[in-house]
Scaffold this motif. Structure first.
Motif, mmCIF file in Angstrom:
data_model
loop_
_atom_site.group_PDB
_atom_site.id
_atom_site.type_symbol
_atom_site.label_atom_id
_atom_site.label_comp_id
_atom_site.label_asym_id
_atom_site.label_seq_id
_atom_site.Cartn_x
_atom_site.Cartn_y
_atom_site.Cartn_z
ATOM 1 N N HIS A 18 1.387 5.045 -0.275
ATOM 2 C CA HIS A 18 0.593 6.271 -0.159
ATOM 3 C C HIS A 18 1.395 7.544 -0.173
ATOM 4 O O HIS A 18 0.839 8.632 -0.096
ATOM 5 N N ARG B 132 -8.490 -4.122 -5.407
ATOM 6 C CA ARG B 132 -9.036 -4.933 -4.313
ATOM 7 C C ARG B 132 -10.363 -5.560 -4.746
ATOM 8 O O ARG B 132 -11.207 -4.899 -5.351
ATOM 9 N N ARG C 37 0.055 -3.436 -10.436
ATOM 10 C CA ARG C 37 -0.936 -2.692 -9.656
ATOM 11 C C ARG C 37 -2.244 -3.472 -9.765
ATOM 12 O O ARG C 37 -2.695 -3.771 -10.864
ATOM 13 N N HIS D 267 0.886 -1.167 0.000
ATOM 14 C CA HIS D 267 0.000 0.000 0.000
ATOM 15 C C HIS D 267 0.922 1.214 0.000
ATOM 16 O O HIS D 267 1.564 1.500 1.011
ATOM 17 N N GLU E 64 5.462 0.121 3.648
ATOM 18 C CA GLU E 64 5.913 1.430 3.176
ATOM 19 C C GLU E 64 6.524 2.218 4.335
ATOM 20 O O GLU E 64 7.571 2.842 4.199
ATOM 21 N N TYR F 34 -6.692 -0.222 -4.001
ATOM 22 C CA TYR F 34 -5.794 -0.877 -4.942
ATOM 23 C C TYR F 34 -4.451 -1.025 -4.248
ATOM 24 O O TYR F 34 -4.190 -0.373 -3.229
ATOM 25 N N PHE F 35 -3.620 -1.894 -4.771
ATOM 26 C CA PHE F 35 -2.347 -2.174 -4.103
ATOM 27 C C PHE F 35 -1.349 -2.687 -5.129
ATOM 28 O O PHE F 35 -1.716 -2.955 -6.281
ATOM 29 N N TYR G 31 -7.702 2.639 2.456
ATOM 30 C CA TYR G 31 -6.296 2.764 2.073
ATOM 31 C C TYR G 31 -5.871 1.669 1.090
ATOM 32 O O TYR G 31 -4.835 1.772 0.462
ATOM 33 N N ASN G 32 -6.694 0.589 0.989
ATOM 34 C CA ASN G 32 -6.234 -0.561 0.198
ATOM 35 C C ASN G 32 -7.130 -0.868 -0.993
ATOM 36 O O ASN G 32 -7.201 -2.007 -1.426
#
Ligand code: FAD
Length: 422
Positions: free
Chosen positions: A62, A83, A80, A60, A408, A195-196, A192-193
């Motif tokens: 950011h 979710r 990429r 993740h 991260e 996409y990852f 926050y997740n």
């Protein structure tokens, strides 16, 4: 032996510290790791043609800095992904996040959630995680999802936890979003997740390997057994190492136990609590309908989360097979009875078929998987870190800082730790 900087633990934080020291022109360091491979929780295992991580390990990213560093390290070896996650509860499958998809719930549960939402207390007096959930989502959503799910992982009541950790991880929706979630399918992305990123090849461990390839002084199979803060020495594999700066990425609680003397610090570290988790990796010889991960808050299901490792990269498992990671709370013993229970639940939930057969499995455990944010944690962590810093000993990483953070942050903390060395 004498080094300017001794770094303890070659997980992502320790590796990143070494990498940034070298970037800063500081080559007089030694990074020691007790395991025969580096990466810590960001290591991957390759076995029988399968690649698996310590449970779900997805990137993740950011911050522009974190993203830039990962891209610099992994180059084209990065995908990429979007979710595709669900919650299994009350006999239905609810898209994640629960609070944004109330329309998927049975009518009585939906009504309780809606009533709770309309009668939410204010955030003014919030101090515990329970109070935070009630203020954010109301009693219905709390009782039907947040309470059972978090109780299952943390083995304690959310009323005993603080709300210090949750803001970045639990998406709070506007009143309009929540009303929308009651009426129709909500296609908006939350959290926050949504996409990852994940390496195309080599599992998440390829990130740690990419860092390791760029540093010079990594020593594997090297266990730290004692640290003398006053003399500035550490015992590694029985040999004394003198240092000027000590960077610790070992779990703060375990590290404090290695200290010579320092009883005041040890007494404080006794207050730090965490919970372990067990990861069961299971392969079946069939491709299942793809998903990212699924949550199981209910008590009668032995696991709390199941992810599809083979969906993150085609290289994680051979064609026509599905590799799951099944996360169980606590230290679960690998027994035929538990394996049978897991299998039966997976069949009941429709994730696998009764006719499927396991073709590979493996177990892993993580001792301090989730640190417990109770009332003592913040005060104890800052006391210990300040006391250690007076001896030029700096702690970082998810367990060195005793927090709830991601890969991260481990990479970025490594950079900050390297800046402590003058
Ligand atoms: C179940 C689970 C799922 C997660 N999922 C994600 C995710 O999806 N995305 C994400 O970004 N993050 C995730 N994380 C968090 C992520 O794993 C951590 O943030 C990160 O890997 C922490 O790195 P670290 O270097 O700080 O710690 P660690 O990886 O714990 O590294 C510490 C190192 O110290 C070594 N060590 C310990 N004792 C000694 C000793 N005495 N001597 C020498 N060496 C020693 C260990 O072997 C280890 O290599 C997850 C964590 C867990 C537990």
């Amino acid at each position: 032996m004498q080094v300017k900087t001794l770094i303890l633990g070659a997980g992502l934080t320790g590796l990143s510290t070494a990498y940034h020291l070298e970037q800063n022109g500081q080559n007089d360091y030694l990074l020691v790791e007790k395991e025969p491979v580096c990466g810590g929780l960001c290591a991957s295992t390759q076995s029988h043609g399968f690649t698996y991580d310590y449970g779900g390990h997805l990137l993740h990213l950011h911050t522009p800095e974190g993203k830039k560093l990962v891209k610099k390290l992994l180059k084209t070896n990065l995908s990429r992904l979007s979710r595709n996650a669900f919650i299994y509860t009350h006999g239905v499958r609810v898209p994640y996040p629960f609070q944004a998809h109330l329309a998927a719930l049975p009518a009585t549960v939906r009504k309780e959630c809606a009533t709770g939402l309309l009668n939410r207390p204010s955030f003014k007096t919030v101090s515990t995680f329970e109070q935070w959930c009630l203020a954010a989502f109301g009693a219905g959503i709390y009782e039907h999802f947040f309470k059972p799910y978090h109780q299952k992982i943390w083995n304690c009541n959310p009323a005993q936890l603080t709300a210090d950790w949750c803001a970045p991880f639990v998406p709070v929706l506007s009143a309009q979003d929540i009303r929308r979630s009651l009426q129709k399918t909500n296609r908006k992305h939350y959290g926050y997740n949504s996409y990852f990123y994940y390496p195309k090849q080599g599992g998440i461990g390829s990130l740690a390997q990419a860092l390791a390839a760029k540093i010079s002084h990594l020593q594997l199979n090297s266990t730290v057994t004692a640290v003398d803060l006053k003399r500035q020495t550490a015992v590694v594999n029985g040999h004394v190492v003198h240092y000027r700066y000590l960077i610790n990425t070992l779990p703060l609680k375990d590290f404090t136990k290695l200290l010579k003397g320092q009883n005041r610090l040890k007494k404080q570290a006794d207050f730090l609590k965490s919970v372990p988790v067990t990861v069961y990796h299971l392969v079946i010889a069939r491709k299942v309908r793809p998903f990212s991960w699924l949550y199981f808050p209910e008590k009668d299901v032995p696991f709390y989360r199941v992810g599809l490792q083979s969906a993150f990269s085609a290289h994680n498992a051979p064609k026509n097979s599905s590799l799951f990671y099944i996360e169980l709370p606590g230290l679960a013993k690998n027994t035929p009875a538990l394996r049978k229970k897991i299998w039966t639940c997976l069949v009941q939930k429709g994730i696998i078929k009764r006719s499927d057969r396991p073709v590979f499995s493996a177990w892993q455990s993580v001792t301090h998987a989730y640190v417990i944010y109770d009332k003592k944690r913040t005060q104890v962590v800052s006391f210990l870190q300040n006391a250690l810093a007076q001896h030029s000993c700096y702690c970082g990483g998810r367990y060195g800082s005793w927090n709830y953070s991601f890969m991260e942050s481990a990479l970025l903390e490594g950079k900050s730790l390297a800046q402590k060395v003058k």
